[in-house]
Design an enzyme around this catalytic site. Structure first.
Site, short mmCIF file in Angstrom:
data_model
loop_
_atom_site.label_atom_id
_atom_site.label_comp_id
_atom_site.label_asym_id
_atom_site.label_seq_id
_atom_site.Cartn_x
_atom_site.Cartn_y
_atom_site.Cartn_z
N CYS A 51 1.01 -1.14 0.01
CA CYS A 51 -0.01 0.02 -0.12
C CYS A 51 0.88 1.30 -0.01
CB CYS A 51 -0.88 0.18 1.06
SG CYS A 51 -0.21 0.20 2.92
N ASN A 70 2.37 1.61 4.48
CA ASN A 70 2.70 0.28 4.99
C ASN A 70 2.55 0.47 6.40
OD1 ASN A 70 5.47 -1.85 5.62
ND2 ASN A 70 3.45 -2.53 4.92
N CYS A 112 -1.18 0.77 7.40
CA CYS A 112 -2.86 0.22 7.43
C CYS A 112 -3.08 -1.05 6.58
CB CYS A 112 -3.56 1.49 7.00
SG CYS A 112 -3.44 3.04 8.11
N ARG A 113 -3.29 -0.74 5.25
CA ARG A 113 -3.99 -1.75 4.70
C ARG A 113 -2.86 -2.96 4.39
NH1 ARG A 113 -5.25 1.69 -0.41
NH2 ARG A 113 -3.40 2.63 0.01
N SER A 114 -1.65 -2.74 3.82
CA SER A 114 -0.86 -3.99 3.57
C SER A 114 -0.31 -4.69 4.73
CB SER A 114 0.48 -3.44 2.74
OG SER A 114 1.09 -2.55 3.34
N ASP A 166 -8.43 3.24 1.43
CA ASP A 166 -7.17 3.66 2.49
C ASP A 166 -7.97 4.08 4.11
OD1 ASP A 166 -5.00 4.28 4.14
OD2 ASP A 166 -3.90 5.16 2.48
#
Length: 156
Positions: free
Chosen positions: A8, A11, A13-15, A125
């Site tokens: 993301c 690095n 939150c999402r990934s 995000d």
């Protein structure tokens, strides 16, 4: 060994959420000796930071470990080290192009590409939306389908 990298922007939150969820699924199916998981960001603003508090809260609620995870930036070496580079959105895909060493063996795709009839084409995000639960819902579905795809493709 199949190596999977989730990507993301920062690095945090999402990934890392996807890394933790995917690792949890891999461990639950006792195939950790066959699949390695990591995550990275296209930007370097958060290098060495732990996942965002919102990500940690969602993972804690789901009893999914994120122990030892720290943000890092994607590098050109990742194209040699990973078989799958899975991005969260179209901008991540565009940003990844500057790191690509033209290794055609690496599968570069969005996580939602592995979901039939996804609610979203991209994982929003939560750093900006604030909706970590919805992000978890999408990430969880995407990771489950990605694991199924990898197991079928590689006879795991």
């Amino acid at each position: 060994m199949i190596n999977v990298l989730f990507v993301c922007l920062g690095n945090i939150c999402r990934s890392p959420m996807a890394e933790a969820v995917f690792r949890h699924l891999v461990e639950r199916e006792n195939i950790s000796n066959k699949i390695k998981v990591d995550s990275g960001g296209t930007g370097g603003w958060h290098i060495d930071e732990v996942p965002h508090i919102g990500t940690r809260k969602v993972l804690d609620k789901q009893k999914i470990s994120y122990s030892g995870m720290k943000a890092r930036q994607v590098s050109k070496n990742d194209w040699n080290d990973f078989d799958y580079i899975i991005a969260m959105d179209d901008q991540n895909i565009k940003d990844l192009q500057k790191f690509n060493t033209q290794n055609e063996d690496v599968v570069v795709a969005k996580l939602m590409d592995f979901v039939d009839k996804p609610k979203e084409q991209e994982v929003p995000d939560p750093y900006y939306t604030g909706n970590f639960d919805y992000t978890y819902e999408l990430v969880s579905e995407g990771c489950t389908n990605l694991l199924q795809y990898i197991r079928e493709k590689h006879n795991i």
